[in-house]
Design an enzyme around this catalytic site. Structure first.
Site, PDB file in Angstrom:
ATOM      1  N   PHE A 151       0.866  -1.184   0.000  1.00 27.72           N
ATOM      2  CA  PHE A 151       0.000   0.000   0.000  1.00 27.72           C
ATOM      3  C   PHE A 151       0.903   1.235   0.000  1.00 27.72           C
ATOM      4  O   PHE A 151       1.813   1.346   0.820  1.00 27.72           O
ATOM      5  CB  PHE A 151      -0.895  -0.023   1.238  1.00 27.72           C
ATOM      6  CG  PHE A 151      -2.003   0.988   1.188  1.00 27.72           C
ATOM      7  CD1 PHE A 151      -3.226   0.654   0.623  1.00 27.72           C
ATOM      8  CD2 PHE A 151      -1.827   2.263   1.691  1.00 27.72           C
ATOM      9  CE1 PHE A 151      -4.260   1.590   0.569  1.00 27.72           C
ATOM     10  CE2 PHE A 151      -2.852   3.203   1.640  1.00 27.72           C
ATOM     11  CZ  PHE A 151      -4.072   2.860   1.079  1.00 27.72           C
TER      12      PHE A 151
ATOM     13  N   ASP B  19       1.756  -4.894   8.613  1.00 29.05           N
ATOM     14  CA  ASP B  19       0.595  -4.028   8.476  1.00 29.05           C
ATOM     15  C   ASP B  19      -0.634  -4.935   8.357  1.00 29.05           C
ATOM     16  O   ASP B  19      -0.719  -5.762   7.446  1.00 29.05           O
ATOM     17  CB  ASP B  19       0.744  -3.131   7.241  1.00 29.05           C
ATOM     18  CG  ASP B  19      -0.358  -2.072   7.161  1.00 29.05           C
ATOM     19  OD1 ASP B  19      -1.469  -2.344   7.664  1.00 29.05           O
ATOM     20  OD2 ASP B  19      -0.111  -1.000   6.590  1.00 29.05           O
TER      21      ASP B  19
ATOM     22  N   TYR C  71     -10.990   1.365  10.576  1.00 29.68           N
ATOM     23  CA  TYR C  71     -12.223   1.740   9.858  1.00 29.68           C
ATOM     24  C   TYR C  71     -12.564   0.748   8.757  1.00 29.68           C
ATOM     25  O   TYR C  71     -13.542   0.916   8.062  1.00 29.68           O
ATOM     26  CB  TYR C  71     -12.106   3.162   9.276  1.00 29.68           C
ATOM     27  CG  TYR C  71     -10.841   3.439   8.503  1.00 29.68           C
ATOM     28  CD1 TYR C  71     -10.696   3.002   7.194  1.00 29.68           C
ATOM     29  CD2 TYR C  71      -9.780   4.122   9.089  1.00 29.68           C
ATOM     30  CE1 TYR C  71      -9.530   3.241   6.493  1.00 29.68           C
ATOM     31  CE2 TYR C  71      -8.611   4.363   8.390  1.00 29.68           C
ATOM     32  CZ  TYR C  71      -8.491   3.920   7.088  1.00 29.68           C
ATOM     33  OH  TYR C  71      -7.332   4.147   6.399  1.00 29.68           O
ATOM     34  N   LYS C  72     -11.723  -0.280   8.565  1.00 28.37           N
ATOM     35  CA  LYS C  72     -12.006  -1.288   7.541  1.00 28.37           C
ATOM     36  C   LYS C  72     -12.815  -2.417   8.191  1.00 28.37           C
ATOM     37  O   LYS C  72     -13.947  -2.210   8.582  1.00 28.37           O
ATOM     38  CB  LYS C  72     -10.698  -1.752   6.914  1.00 28.37           C
ATOM     39  CG  LYS C  72     -10.030  -0.612   6.133  1.00 28.37           C
ATOM     40  CD  LYS C  72      -8.656  -0.926   5.609  1.00 28.37           C
ATOM     41  CE  LYS C  72      -8.111   0.288   4.837  1.00 28.37           C
ATOM     42  NZ  LYS C  72      -6.682   0.171   4.550  1.00 28.37           N
TER      43      LYS C  72
ATOM     44  N   ARG D  55     -12.630  -4.846  -7.214  1.00 26.86           N
ATOM     45  CA  ARG D  55     -12.266  -5.435  -5.917  1.00 26.86           C
ATOM     46  C   ARG D  55     -13.519  -5.601  -5.070  1.00 26.86           C
ATOM     47  O   ARG D  55     -14.313  -4.663  -4.935  1.00 26.86           O
ATOM     48  CB  ARG D  55     -11.272  -4.508  -5.216  1.00 26.86           C
ATOM     49  CG  ARG D  55     -10.705  -5.082  -3.941  1.00 26.86           C
ATOM     50  CD  ARG D  55      -9.734  -4.107  -3.300  1.00 26.86           C
ATOM     51  NE  ARG D  55     -10.437  -3.067  -2.561  1.00 26.86           N
ATOM     52  CZ  ARG D  55      -9.870  -2.296  -1.639  1.00 26.86           C
ATOM     53  NH1 ARG D  55      -8.572  -2.434  -1.358  1.00 26.86           N
ATOM     54  NH2 ARG D  55     -10.550  -1.376  -1.002  1.00 26.86           N
TER      55      ARG D  55
END
Ligand SMILES: *Cc1c(COP(=O)(O)O)cnc(C)c1O
Length: 411
Positions: A124, A196, A221-222, A370
């Site tokens: 990322f 991560d 928040y995911k 996705r």
């Protein structure tokens, strides 16, 4: 696979009751909980209480009265349960990007004779940008970021390496690294490892202690459903905690912040990884959002996630209209996180057309569709209906309409 079979799977699903804990429109199929988790219903009352009763009425006395001051550690402990960390090693604070800076600096300081941070080119971007920023700050003599393809991590480990920085589940493809094996391999050459967990925490069982990880960071928040911009978390293995410091030495990480003394002295244990005042409203929302996981067995979550992905992939492969979609995610579930990705040159417009039909997925550059598979609220029929709607959009060519080509600022 037909719809009736999916309905039967839903009837046998031991997690099916959890969907009621979320605010989700009946007509909506949400395949983007890996970008922003939906709102657990209980959060609304908690935010109202934090703002009206606490901030509103009790004002500054709330730091003690409602124990705001300990929120980062309390919420950190809740997250620790979900990532296989014994107490005292996780704190909820700042954003994942900022936390990466802290743990990267901390890890480098534990390897003063080495300077290389190894990561993957497809990591990322913020992870790489933060490492770049740290390298620029420290200078070439002290820090260098080296990037390799994800398939070459193992063979790139050598005795120059200070830190291996990896994201367990790749945000584009969903490909998953073997955390325990890579941690052991990095330790064998004397390097430290930062994981991560942005696409792992809350999606699959994570065993940081068991894997012998050194540091970790992650988003809330995911899959943890903490709300937009909810504070992230970081993990430091107990064996490093007393010897390590981090450079963002703000007062909230001080041993006694309310002494207001001019010099910094690090707080005990994980508290030294705090920096400034916690985002109380946001962290309270997250604290309540995490109660959705109470009593939930992550092995069952994983089991359902694997089945959802199998249904998704097999429905795509069975649809002649979707023959142009190429599966980017690994076929082997053990090498995959909780998402499935496909490539197609029309990916952006196809996702927009799906959204118009009430099916929310994600587009990722350059040509990726996705789909996040969150077992807490998704049903097998949702997956079935999503794939069939996509097939219809392709068959009718409706995705080629001009309005679906228009790019928005956030994709
Ligand atoms: C989502 C994500 C981030 C986001 O970082 P923020 O600082 O919260 O914006 C970082 N790393 C990975 C791997 C991610 O997937």
């Amino acid at each position: 696979m037909n719809r009736a079979e999916c309905q039967a799977m839903d009837q046998q699903d031991s997690l099916s009751g959890l969907r009621e804990k979320f605010l989700l429109d009946e007509g909506l199929i949400y395949l983007d909980g890996n970008s922003l988790g939906p709102m657990p219903l209980a959060v609304a009352a908690r935010v109202a209480e934090t703002t009206q009763a606490q901030w509103g009425r009790d004002l500054v006395t709330s730091w003690n009265r409602h124990n705001w001051i300990d929120l980062p550690v309390r919420v950190g402990e809740k997250i620790a349960h979900l990532v296989g960390a014994a107490p005292g090693q996780v704190i909820c604070t700042d954003s994942t990007s900022v936390n990466l800076f802290k743990v990267l600096s901390a890890a480098l300081s534990l390897r003063p004779e080495r300077r290389v941070i190894l990561s993957t080119r497809d990591n990322f971007p913020t992870d790489l940008y933060m490492a770049e920023g740290l390298a620029a700050l420290l200078g070439k003599q002290r820090c260098e970021l080296r990037l390799v393809d994800s398939g070459k991590v193992h063979e790139s480990l050598d005795r120059n390496l200070a830190v291996l920085m990896l994201t367990e589940v790749n945000f584009r493809t969903g490909a998953r690294f073997d955390m325990a094996a890579l941690t052991a391999a990095a330790h064998a050459v004397g390097a430290l490892v930062i994981w991560d967990l942005a696409h792992s925490a809350g999606a699959l069982p994570v065993q940081l202690d068991e894997a012998n990880a050194d540091f970790a960071v992650g988003c809330s928040y995911k899959y943890l459903n903490g709300g937009p911009g909810a504070p992230g978390f970081l993990y430091v293995a107990a064996r490093h905690l007393e010897s390590v410091t981090q450079p963002l030495s703000g007062w909230m990480g001080h041993a006694s912040p309310f002494d207001f003394s001019p010099g910094y002295s690090p707080g005990a244990g994980i508290r030294r990884f705090a920096t400034g005042t916690p985002a109380v409203i946001s962290m309270s929302a997250l604290d309540t959002a995490l109660t959705v996981f109470d009593g939930v067995d992550m092995a069952q979550v994983r089991n359902k996630s694997v089945k959802l992905a199998e249904v998704f992939i097999s429905c795509v492969e069975a649809a002649p209209d979707l023959a142009g979609l190429e599966l980017l995610s690994p076929r082997d579930p053990t090498a995959r996180g909780s998402q499935v990705s496909f490539s197609h040159p029309g990916a952006y417009a196809m996702i927009q057309a799906l959204i118009e039909r009430g099916i929310i997925g994600d587009f990722r550059e350059p040509d990726i569709l996705r789909f996040g598979l969150c077992p807490l609220f998704l049903r097998f029929v949702d997956v079935f209906d999503a794939v069939n709607t996509l097939a219809e959009i392709v068959r009718q060519g409706s995705w080629q309409a001009a309005r679906f080509q228009q790019r928005q600022p956030v994709t």
